[in-house]
Write a protein that holds these residues in place. Sequence first.
Motif, PDB file in Angstrom:
ATOM      1  N   LYS A 293       0.827  -1.214   0.000  1.00  0.00           N
ATOM      2  CA  LYS A 293       0.000   0.000   0.000  1.00  0.00           C
ATOM      3  C   LYS A 293       0.862   1.267   0.000  1.00  0.00           C
ATOM      4  O   LYS A 293       0.373   2.350  -0.330  1.00  0.00           O
ATOM      5  N   LYS A 294       2.131   1.144   0.371  1.00  0.00           N
ATOM      6  CA  LYS A 294       3.029   2.297   0.442  1.00  0.00           C
ATOM      7  C   LYS A 294       3.727   2.568  -0.890  1.00  0.00           C
ATOM      8  O   LYS A 294       4.531   3.500  -0.987  1.00  0.00           O
ATOM      9  N   PHE A 295       3.420   1.782  -1.919  1.00  0.00           N
ATOM     10  CA  PHE A 295       4.082   1.924  -3.211  1.00  0.00           C
ATOM     11  C   PHE A 295       3.718   3.244  -3.885  1.00  0.00           C
ATOM     12  O   PHE A 295       2.543   3.574  -4.050  1.00  0.00           O
ATOM     13  N   ASN A 296       4.733   3.996  -4.305  1.00  0.00           N
ATOM     14  CA  ASN A 296       4.559   5.289  -4.980  1.00  0.00           C
ATOM     15  C   ASN A 296       4.723   5.081  -6.483  1.00  0.00           C
ATOM     16  O   ASN A 296       5.819   5.158  -7.021  1.00  0.00           O
ATOM     17  N   LYS A 297       3.602   4.837  -7.169  1.00  0.00           N
ATOM     18  CA  LYS A 297       3.662   4.563  -8.608  1.00  0.00           C
ATOM     19  C   LYS A 297       4.057   5.807  -9.402  1.00  0.00           C
ATOM     20  O   LYS A 297       4.614   5.703 -10.496  1.00  0.00           O
ATOM     21  N   TYR A 298       3.773   6.975  -8.860  1.00  0.00           N
ATOM     22  CA  TYR A 298       4.147   8.206  -9.554  1.00  0.00           C
ATOM     23  C   TYR A 298       5.667   8.369  -9.607  1.00  0.00           C
ATOM     24  O   TYR A 298       6.223   8.823 -10.601  1.00  0.00           O
ATOM     25  N   ARG A 299       6.340   7.986  -8.529  1.00  0.00           N
ATOM     26  CA  ARG A 299       7.807   8.053  -8.524  1.00  0.00           C
ATOM     27  C   ARG A 299       8.380   7.088  -9.557  1.00  0.00           C
ATOM     28  O   ARG A 299       9.360   7.410 -10.229  1.00  0.00           O
ATOM     29  N   LEU A 300       7.785   5.906  -9.666  1.00  0.00           N
ATOM     30  CA  LEU A 300       8.248   4.946 -10.669  1.00  0.00           C
ATOM     31  C   LEU A 300       8.112   5.528 -12.069  1.00  0.00           C
ATOM     32  O   LEU A 300       9.053   5.445 -12.876  1.00  0.00           O
ATOM     33  N   ILE A 301       6.949   6.115 -12.377  1.00  0.00           N
ATOM     34  CA  ILE A 301       6.749   6.704 -13.704  1.00  0.00           C
ATOM     35  C   ILE A 301       7.739   7.836 -13.943  1.00  0.00           C
ATOM     36  O   ILE A 301       8.289   7.994 -15.049  1.00  0.00           O
ATOM     37  N   ALA A 302       8.013   8.629 -12.912  1.00  0.00           N
ATOM     38  CA  ALA A 302       8.973   9.734 -13.058  1.00  0.00           C
ATOM     39  C   ALA A 302      10.370   9.199 -13.359  1.00  0.00           C
ATOM     40  O   ALA A 302      11.056   9.698 -14.261  1.00  0.00           O
ATOM     41  N   HIS A 303      10.803   8.180 -12.615  1.00  0.00           N
ATOM     42  CA  HIS A 303      12.104   7.565 -12.890  1.00  0.00           C
ATOM     43  C   HIS A 303      12.146   7.009 -14.318  1.00  0.00           C
ATOM     44  O   HIS A 303      13.128   7.199 -15.048  1.00  0.00           O
ATOM     45  N   SER A 304      11.078   6.320 -14.704  1.00  0.00           N
ATOM     46  CA  SER A 304      11.020   5.708 -16.030  1.00  0.00           C
ATOM     47  C   SER A 304      11.066   6.751 -17.133  1.00  0.00           C
ATOM     48  O   SER A 304      11.712   6.558 -18.165  1.00  0.00           O
ATOM     49  N   THR A 305      10.390   7.876 -16.916  1.00  0.00           N
ATOM     50  CA  THR A 305      10.380   8.950 -17.909  1.00  0.00           C
ATOM     51  C   THR A 305      11.769   9.553 -18.076  1.00  0.00           C
ATOM     52  O   THR A 305      12.251   9.752 -19.200  1.00  0.00           O
ATOM     53  N   ILE A 306      12.426   9.818 -16.962  1.00  0.00           N
ATOM     54  CA  ILE A 306      13.770  10.401 -17.012  1.00  0.00           C
ATOM     55  C   ILE A 306      14.749   9.472 -17.724  1.00  0.00           C
ATOM     56  O   ILE A 306      15.543   9.903 -18.578  1.00  0.00           O
ATOM     57  N   ASN A 307      14.690   8.194 -17.419  1.00  0.00           N
ATOM     58  CA  ASN A 307      15.684   7.242 -17.932  1.00  0.00           C
ATOM     59  C   ASN A 307      15.406   6.759 -19.346  1.00  0.00           C
ATOM     60  O   ASN A 307      16.333   6.309 -20.037  1.00  0.00           O
ATOM     61  N   ASN A 308      14.145   6.826 -19.794  1.00  0.00           N
ATOM     62  CA  ASN A 308      13.795   6.210 -21.075  1.00  0.00           C
ATOM     63  C   ASN A 308      13.129   7.161 -22.063  1.00  0.00           C
ATOM     64  O   ASN A 308      12.645   6.733 -23.101  1.00  0.00           O
ATOM     65  N   ARG A 309      13.118   8.461 -21.753  1.00  0.00           N
ATOM     66  CA  ARG A 309      12.383   9.408 -22.594  1.00  0.00           C
ATOM     67  C   ARG A 309      12.938   9.502 -24.008  1.00  0.00           C
ATOM     68  O   ARG A 309      12.200   9.815 -24.949  1.00  0.00           O
ATOM     69  N   LYS A 310      14.218   9.228 -24.191  1.00  0.00           N
ATOM     70  CA  LYS A 310      14.810   9.324 -25.523  1.00  0.00           C
ATOM     71  C   LYS A 310      14.606   8.043 -26.332  1.00  0.00           C
ATOM     72  O   LYS A 310      14.454   8.094 -27.552  1.00  0.00           O
ATOM     73  N   SER A 311      14.601   6.896 -25.654  1.00  0.00           N
ATOM     74  CA  SER A 311      14.534   5.621 -26.380  1.00  0.00           C
ATOM     75  C   SER A 311      13.099   5.177 -26.656  1.00  0.00           C
ATOM     76  O   SER A 311      12.825   4.571 -27.691  1.00  0.00           O
ATOM     77  N   ILE A 312      12.155   5.456 -25.727  1.00  0.00           N
ATOM     78  CA  ILE A 312      10.765   5.015 -25.938  1.00  0.00           C
ATOM     79  C   ILE A 312       9.780   6.135 -25.571  1.00  0.00           C
ATOM     80  O   ILE A 312       8.909   5.951 -24.715  1.00  0.00           O
ATOM     81  N   PRO A 313       9.878   7.295 -26.202  1.00  0.00           N
ATOM     82  CA  PRO A 313       9.023   8.436 -25.809  1.00  0.00           C
ATOM     83  C   PRO A 313       7.536   8.170 -25.976  1.00  0.00           C
ATOM     84  O   PRO A 313       6.726   8.619 -25.156  1.00  0.00           O
ATOM     85  N   LYS A 314       7.141   7.461 -27.037  1.00  0.00           N
ATOM     86  CA  LYS A 314       5.718   7.207 -27.274  1.00  0.00           C
ATOM     87  C   LYS A 314       5.134   6.288 -26.200  1.00  0.00           C
ATOM     88  O   LYS A 314       4.003   6.485 -25.748  1.00  0.00           O
TER      89      LYS A 314
END
Length: 386
Positions: A293-314
């Motif tokens: 219940k303590k999982f922060n899915k928004y932080r995961l998406i933020a990390h994923s966006t920062i790390n993968n925005r160039k390779s898989i933007p769509k």
Amino acid sequence: MKTEPLLSILIATKDREFYCIESIKSILNFNSDIIEICISDNSKGEQIKDFVNQLNSDAIKYIHTDEKISFIENFNRCMGLASGKYVTLIGDDDTILKTTIDYTVYADNNNIDSISSNNNISYYWPRALEGYPEGYEIITLESDSDKIEEFNPKKYLSLLLDNGLQHYLLYPFPRTYHGIVKREKLIEVKQKTGHFFGGLSPDIYSSISLSCIIEKHYVVGTPLSIAGVCAKSASASNIRGEHAGEMSQSPLLNNISDYKWSIHIPYFYSVNTIWAESAMKALEDMGESSLIKKFNKYRLIAHSTINNRKSIPKIIKRENNLLRKASEQNIILFNAKMAKEYFVIVKNKLELVIKNKLSKKKSFTFTKVNTISDAIANFDNLSKNS
């Protein structure tokens, strides 16, 4: 009657025969009578099998199958070979240092369940890293390499969940992968979950599942092993930007017909989502519903966006939209929440950079490191002179 080994070194391998053989050689060079090397080989060829047969060593347990099995199943079969009181898991392009053997003896003498290091060594095999055709090694050493600290790992699971289940190596968790763990603890995990390793990443799955049951974990300052990166490895693929895309592209799902992806994790292929998925699977399998219940899915998406925005933007844009719709938030509130998470990530990164600069750690680099045995020799020479 042959006595049981104190330490089982686990290597699950597939189609990386040269590196695996070099790893085996480097471990046997320690001439230790308290270790065994357990190898589960899923390669198409029999090069490793022939090498092991020629060695005819009592220190090696080896199985080979060319049937189609999953990445995780290969690791589970490897763990099934182990008979040591303690185990450590390494990749087929990795190796251990003598310190692993020394600290296993220390753990046994002091009835310690698990030990890990906060200073592993990175070794890039020849041609794994652009610009270093003859290999490259980075060694980081503490000024006080003999220090050892005790932690209760379960207390840190909440922090990991708040960080979107990212960068688990920054936390004081037990590690089968490049760490030392009592085999009975992994048996306890299997009794509860049905397997030693689950999810899609055996290292993070075992780290999180073990953190649910081990109350006293110890972290040492000296390196225990060498993390190798060969040209065929996932780490090398990640450096080249190839470790992201649709989940249908992920080799980790090969030969798994009924894998159930967690409803909490965005469904695409990246280092970030594989980390989170495997950690979440461990928590689910261990029955830790209150922690989930303590999982922060928004932080995961933020990390994923920062790390993968160039390779898989769509794909990133699609998953952001799906998350927003699932949270039933308008776009303004959603963007405000995501902006907060981006700020926290940048702040944490800056704090880590400052912490590392202020630390008393020293880094040493080596070029022309042709084999992993050479990488061990570099560490040994540094240790003698420090």
